[in-house]
Design a protein around this motif. Structure first.
Motif, PDB file in Angstrom:
ATOM      1  N   PRO A  22       0.832  -1.207   0.000  1.00 23.00           N
ATOM      2  CA  PRO A  22       0.000   0.000   0.000  1.00 23.00           C
ATOM      3  C   PRO A  22       0.866   1.257   0.000  1.00 23.00           C
ATOM      4  N   GLY A  23       0.496   2.220  -0.798  1.00 24.47           N
ATOM      5  CA  GLY A  23       1.211   3.483  -0.842  1.00 24.47           C
ATOM      6  C   GLY A  23       2.497   3.464  -1.635  1.00 24.47           C
ATOM      7  N   ARG A  24       2.877   2.307  -2.149  1.00 27.09           N
ATOM      8  CA  ARG A  24       4.122   2.165  -2.922  1.00 27.09           C
ATOM      9  C   ARG A  24       5.283   2.886  -2.244  1.00 27.09           C
ATOM     10  N   PRO A  25       5.759   2.366  -1.121  1.00 24.74           N
ATOM     11  CA  PRO A  25       6.842   3.042  -0.387  1.00 24.74           C
ATOM     12  C   PRO A  25       8.032   3.347  -1.279  1.00 24.74           C
ATOM     13  N   ASP A  26       8.716   4.455  -0.963  1.00 24.20           N
ATOM     14  CA  ASP A  26       9.860   4.878  -1.763  1.00 24.20           C
ATOM     15  C   ASP A  26      11.010   3.879  -1.673  1.00 24.20           C
ATOM     16  N   ILE A  27      11.224   3.330  -0.484  1.00 22.99           N
ATOM     17  CA  ILE A  27      12.306   2.370  -0.256  1.00 22.99           C
ATOM     18  C   ILE A  27      11.724   1.196   0.533  1.00 22.99           C
ATOM     19  N   VAL A  28      11.983  -0.017   0.063  1.00 25.51           N
ATOM     20  CA  VAL A  28      11.458  -1.205   0.728  1.00 25.51           C
ATOM     21  C   VAL A  28      12.609  -2.169   1.006  1.00 25.51           C
ATOM     22  N   MET A  29      12.749  -2.561   2.264  1.00 26.58           N
ATOM     23  CA  MET A  29      13.723  -3.578   2.663  1.00 26.58           C
ATOM     24  C   MET A  29      12.917  -4.806   3.081  1.00 26.58           C
ATOM     25  N   ARG A  30      12.663  -5.666   2.113  1.00 29.85           N
ATOM     26  CA  ARG A  30      11.786  -6.818   2.352  1.00 29.85           C
ATOM     27  C   ARG A  30      12.311  -7.747   3.436  1.00 29.85           C
ATOM     28  N   GLY A  31      13.599  -8.014   3.460  1.00 30.22           N
ATOM     29  CA  GLY A  31      14.158  -8.923   4.453  1.00 30.22           C
ATOM     30  C   GLY A  31      13.996  -8.422   5.877  1.00 30.22           C
ATOM     31  N   ARG A  32      13.886  -7.135   6.033  1.00 31.07           N
ATOM     32  CA  ARG A  32      13.720  -6.530   7.353  1.00 31.07           C
ATOM     33  C   ARG A  32      12.280  -6.090   7.605  1.00 31.07           C
ATOM     34  N   ASN A  33      11.406  -6.265   6.615  1.00 25.55           N
ATOM     35  CA  ASN A  33      10.025  -5.807   6.688  1.00 25.55           C
ATOM     36  C   ASN A  33       9.949  -4.310   7.000  1.00 25.55           C
ATOM     37  N   ILE A  34      10.735  -3.528   6.274  1.00 27.44           N
ATOM     38  CA  ILE A  34      10.786  -2.087   6.478  1.00 27.44           C
ATOM     39  C   ILE A  34      10.340  -1.368   5.204  1.00 27.44           C
ATOM     40  N   ALA A  35       9.436  -0.408   5.393  1.00 35.20           N
ATOM     41  CA  ALA A  35       8.998   0.464   4.313  1.00 35.20           C
ATOM     42  C   ALA A  35       9.363   1.891   4.711  1.00 35.20           C
ATOM     43  N   ILE A  36      10.052   2.588   3.813  1.00 31.77           N
ATOM     44  CA  ILE A  36      10.483   3.956   4.091  1.00 31.77           C
ATOM     45  C   ILE A  36       9.844   4.897   3.075  1.00 31.77           C
ATOM     46  N   PHE A  37       9.201   5.934   3.599  1.00 32.63           N
ATOM     47  CA  PHE A  37       8.630   6.977   2.761  1.00 32.63           C
ATOM     48  C   PHE A  37       9.468   8.232   2.929  1.00 32.63           C
ATOM     49  N   VAL A  38       9.797   8.882   1.826  1.00 32.62           N
ATOM     50  CA  VAL A  38      10.474  10.177   1.870  1.00 32.62           C
ATOM     51  C   VAL A  38       9.411  11.205   1.512  1.00 32.62           C
ATOM     52  N   HIS A  39       8.972  11.946   2.527  1.00 36.01           N
ATOM     53  CA  HIS A  39       7.876  12.898   2.341  1.00 36.01           C
ATOM     54  C   HIS A  39       8.393  14.317   2.158  1.00 36.01           C
ATOM     55  N   GLY A  40       7.830  14.994   1.176  1.00 34.20           N
ATOM     56  CA  GLY A  40       8.081  16.420   1.025  1.00 34.20           C
ATOM     57  C   GLY A  40       7.276  17.163   2.075  1.00 34.20           C
ATOM     58  N   CYS A  41       7.905  18.089   2.747  1.00 36.71           N
ATOM     59  CA  CYS A  41       7.246  18.825   3.833  1.00 36.71           C
ATOM     60  C   CYS A  41       6.031  19.605   3.326  1.00 36.71           C
ATOM     61  N   PHE A  42       6.109  20.146   2.118  1.00 31.07           N
ATOM     62  CA  PHE A  42       5.008  20.918   1.549  1.00 31.07           C
ATOM     63  C   PHE A  42       3.801  20.037   1.251  1.00 31.07           C
ATOM     64  N   TRP A  43       4.000  18.969   0.500  1.00 28.39           N
ATOM     65  CA  TRP A  43       2.880  18.141   0.033  1.00 28.39           C
ATOM     66  C   TRP A  43       2.273  17.286   1.126  1.00 28.39           C
ATOM     67  N   HIS A  44       3.083  16.867   2.091  1.00 29.93           N
ATOM     68  CA  HIS A  44       2.587  15.958   3.128  1.00 29.93           C
ATOM     69  C   HIS A  44       2.386  16.658   4.465  1.00 29.93           C
ATOM     70  N   ARG A  45       2.561  17.984   4.500  1.00 31.02           N
ATOM     71  CA  ARG A  45       2.229  18.842   5.633  1.00 31.02           C
ATOM     72  C   ARG A  45       2.987  18.501   6.905  1.00 31.02           C
ATOM     73  N   HIS A  46       4.288  18.598   6.842  1.00 36.33           N
ATOM     74  CA  HIS A  46       5.111  18.373   8.026  1.00 36.33           C
ATOM     75  C   HIS A  46       4.787  19.457   9.054  1.00 36.33           C
ATOM     76  N   GLU A  47       4.268  19.018  10.174  1.00 32.65           N
ATOM     77  CA  GLU A  47       3.787  19.930  11.212  1.00 32.65           C
ATOM     78  C   GLU A  47       4.921  20.814  11.750  1.00 32.65           C
ATOM     79  N   ASN A  48       4.646  22.096  11.879  1.00 32.77           N
ATOM     80  CA  ASN A  48       5.594  23.086  12.412  1.00 32.77           C
ATOM     81  C   ASN A  48       6.872  23.215  11.588  1.00 32.77           C
ATOM     82  N   CYS A  49       6.812  22.897  10.329  1.00 28.04           N
ATOM     83  CA  CYS A  49       7.987  22.986   9.467  1.00 28.04           C
ATOM     84  C   CYS A  49       7.882  24.233   8.597  1.00 28.04           C
TER      85      CYS A  49
END
Length: 157
Positions: free
Chosen positions: A47-74
């Motif tokens: 889901p969400g097509r994570p930017d970086i996926v480490m399948r062996g570790r079951n890790i999904a990493i998203f790199v979010h732009g502060c503008f588009w994803h609304r980084h609070e207090n940024c």
């Protein structure tokens, strides 16, 4: 403040903004790869097509732009002054979709990291990367969802 370009030009410029292989994403991928981490990109099976996926570790990493994803207090999470109702709705949909994706991945047993664009600026990059690497290596910590920098934390640049 009035826009400095006409509506047709602005539309063309905005449509050219891509969602994959962004500069912040490339910076993080390069740093991870140079430290020996291997991963897949934009896994369509998750889901969400994570930017970086480490399948062996079951890790999904998203790199979010502060503008588009609304980084609070940024400082980068500004709202355009033209058509504020449109932008408010768009940003709310983005944030809601992000939350749904993270919840679904956590329910599937994945560990999820969100790396904010401001955390990849040169002045704070090393600190952010070290926090992320520590989280990746420490799977027993219990932090199934991790944000770099922390939500609401403002990093200077």
């Amino acid at each position: 403040m009035a826009d400095i370009v006409d509506q047709k030009t602005r539309s063309r410029m905005m449509s050219g903004i891509g969602g994959k292989n962004t500069k912040p994403e490339l910076i993080l991928r390069s740093a991870l790869h140079s430290r020996g981490y291997r991963y897949r990109l934009h896994d369509r099976k998750l889901p969400g097509r994570p930017d970086i996926v480490m399948r062996g570790r079951n890790i999904a990493i998203f790199v979010h732009g502060c503008f588009w994803h609304r980084h609070e207090n940024c400082r980068y999470a500004t709202t355009p002054s033209t058509r504020p109702e449109f932008w408010t709705q768009k940003f709310e949909r983005n944030v809601a979709r992000d939350a749904e994706v993270v919840t679904t991945l956590l329910e599937m047993g994945w560990r999820v990291a969100i790396v904010w664009e401001c955390g990849l600026k040169p002045a704070v990059f090393d600190n952010s990367l070290n926090l992320l690497l520590k989280w990746i290596e420490n799977s027993d910590a219990g932090d199934a969802c991790f944000m770099v920098p922390s939500k609401g934390q403002r990093l200077a640049d």
